[in-house]
Design an enzyme around this catalytic site. Sequence first.
Site, short mmCIF file in Angstrom:
data_model
loop_
_atom_site.label_atom_id
_atom_site.label_comp_id
_atom_site.label_asym_id
_atom_site.label_seq_id
_atom_site.Cartn_x
_atom_site.Cartn_y
_atom_site.Cartn_z
N HIS A 1 0.80 -1.23 0.00
CA HIS A 1 0.00 0.00 0.00
C HIS A 1 0.83 1.27 0.00
CE1 HIS A 1 1.05 -0.27 4.24
NE2 HIS A 1 0.68 0.98 4.38
N1 UDP Z 1 -3.18 -5.78 8.76
C1 UDP Z 1 -4.46 -6.24 9.02
N2 UDP Z 1 -5.26 -6.60 7.96
C2 UDP Z 1 -4.83 -6.53 6.66
C3 UDP Z 1 -3.52 -6.07 6.42
C4 UDP Z 1 -2.72 -5.69 7.49
O1 UDP Z 1 -4.88 -6.33 10.17
O2 UDP Z 1 -5.59 -6.87 5.76
C5 UDP Z 1 -2.36 -5.34 9.90
C6 UDP Z 1 -0.95 -5.87 9.96
O3 UDP Z 1 -0.91 -7.09 10.65
C7 UDP Z 1 -0.20 -4.79 10.70
C8 UDP Z 1 -0.96 -3.55 10.34
O4 UDP Z 1 -2.20 -3.95 9.80
O5 UDP Z 1 -0.29 -4.94 12.09
C9 UDP Z 1 -0.14 -2.78 9.35
O6 UDP Z 1 -0.83 -1.71 8.90
P1 UDP Z 1 -0.30 -0.89 7.65
O7 UDP Z 1 0.38 -1.82 6.71
O8 UDP Z 1 -1.46 -0.09 7.19
O9 UDP Z 1 0.72 0.14 8.29
P2 UDP Z 1 2.27 0.10 8.57
O10 UDP Z 1 2.54 -1.02 9.51
O11 UDP Z 1 2.96 -0.05 7.27
O12 UDP Z 1 2.56 1.43 9.20
#
Ligand code: UDP
Length: 379
Positions: A207
Site C-alpha cells: 500500500h
Molecule cells: N493488517 C491487518 N489486515 C490486513 C492487512 C494488514 O490487520 O488486511 C495489519 C498488519 O498485521 C499490521 C498492520 O495492519 O499490524 C499494518 O498496517 P499498515 O500496513 O497499514 O501500516 P504500517 O505497519 O505499514 O505502518
Amino acid sequence: MCLPPSSVAVVLGTRPELVKLAPLIHELGDATRLVHTGQHWDEAMSGRFLRDLDLPRPELLTGVGGRPRAGQIAQSLGQLDAAFAEDRPAAVVVQGDTNATLAGALAANAREIPLVHVEAGLRSFDRAMPEEHNRVMVDHVSDLLCAATGENVANLRAESLAEDRIELTGNTVVEVVRRQLPDGAARAALLAAHGLRPDAYVLATVHRPENTDTAEALGAVLAELDRIARAGTPVLFPMHPRTRAAVERFGLDGLLERLAVTGPVGYGDFLGLACHAALLVSDSGGVQEECTVLGRPLLVVRRSTERPEAVAAGFAALVRPGEELGTLARAWLSDTPERLARLAATPSPYGDGLASARIAALTAALAGPAGRQALPSAA
Ligand code: UDP
C-alpha cells in the site's frame, strides 16, 4: 494504574497505531483518554479494530481523512489544541510516524504537556518518506522516548537526544500478536474458509506510495505475484483501499485474476493467515515486526527500511518490485521446510512481551507530580 480517569491522552489515527497501542491502552485502563484523528476512519481500517482489540470509544476529530498531509496535520492540531485547552491531560502518548503521531506530538508540545513517543528511534535514513520526517520531528519534541531495540536507542543517541529521555522498552507488537493470534482450531477453520493449506501459500499486502503511485511499480509487484500464482502457489492478497484505487486508476485488474483478492481483513484473521504462510510479501512496517513473532519469512518490497532488525535476524529481505522480488520469492519458496524450522528457532528481536507494562509504568511516572524526575534514567 494509579492515575486519574481519562488523564492520559492517547492520540492515534491509523490501523497500525490501533494495533500497537492496544496493549498499552489496556495497561493504562481507565486512565486512557483515546483520541482518534480520523486519518483512516472507516469500518475496515478502524471500526473493526476498535472492537476486536477491545478499545474504548474514542473522541473523534472531524475533517481530517482524505486531505493532503499538511491539511491532515493542521486539522488535527487545531482540534487537539482546543481539546487539550478545555481538558488538559497529564500526559500525551503517540506511537510511530503517521500524521496523527506528529499532530498529537505538536499539540502536546504547544501546551507543554509531557509527551511519550512509543517506537522512538526508528530511522530509514530515506528523506523521501514523509514518515521519516514525522518520526524525527516527534522524537525531538518528546519527553520520554520508548525505544523498541538497541538499534533504535543508538539512532537516538546519534542525534544527541538526551540520555535521560531514552528508555529501552521492547516493542508492544510482541504482546499484541501473542494475545490476538487465534487458537489452532480457529486458524484451521480460517485457512479452510480460504481454501488454503498450511505452509503452502503466499500472503501479500502492498500500500505504500512507492509501490502504488506509479503503474510501473504496482504493475511490477502484481506481475510477480501473478507469476507465483501461475506456478501453482496460491497468493492471498488482502487489498488496502489505496491499492484498490491505484489498480483501477492504472487499469491493472488483469494482473489480479489469478490472485485470491479480498478487502483488508481483521487483525486476528491477518495474524492467523500470516502464521501459516510459506512466504509473506509486504511493504508494511508492522508486518516486518509481526513476522519475527510468528516465525515466518518476509520479502519487504521497499527501497529502504526503518526496521533493519528483521533483516539482520534472517526473517526478512529487502527487494525491489519486479524481477528481484520474483527471483527471491521462488528461491525462498523452494526451501520452505528448512527456512521455517530455522525461523521457528530464532528469537524475535523485538523484546520479551513486557513492553506495554514498562511503557505504562514510565508514562504513569511522567504524568505524576514528580514528572521526569520520577523516571529511572533521570535518577
Ligand atoms: N493488517 C491487518 N489486515 C490486513 C492487512 C494488514 O490487520 O488486511 C495489519 C498488519 O498485521 C499490521 C498492520 O495492519 O499490524 C499494518 O498496517 P499498515 O500496513 O497499514 O501500516 P504500517 O505497519 O505499514 O505502518
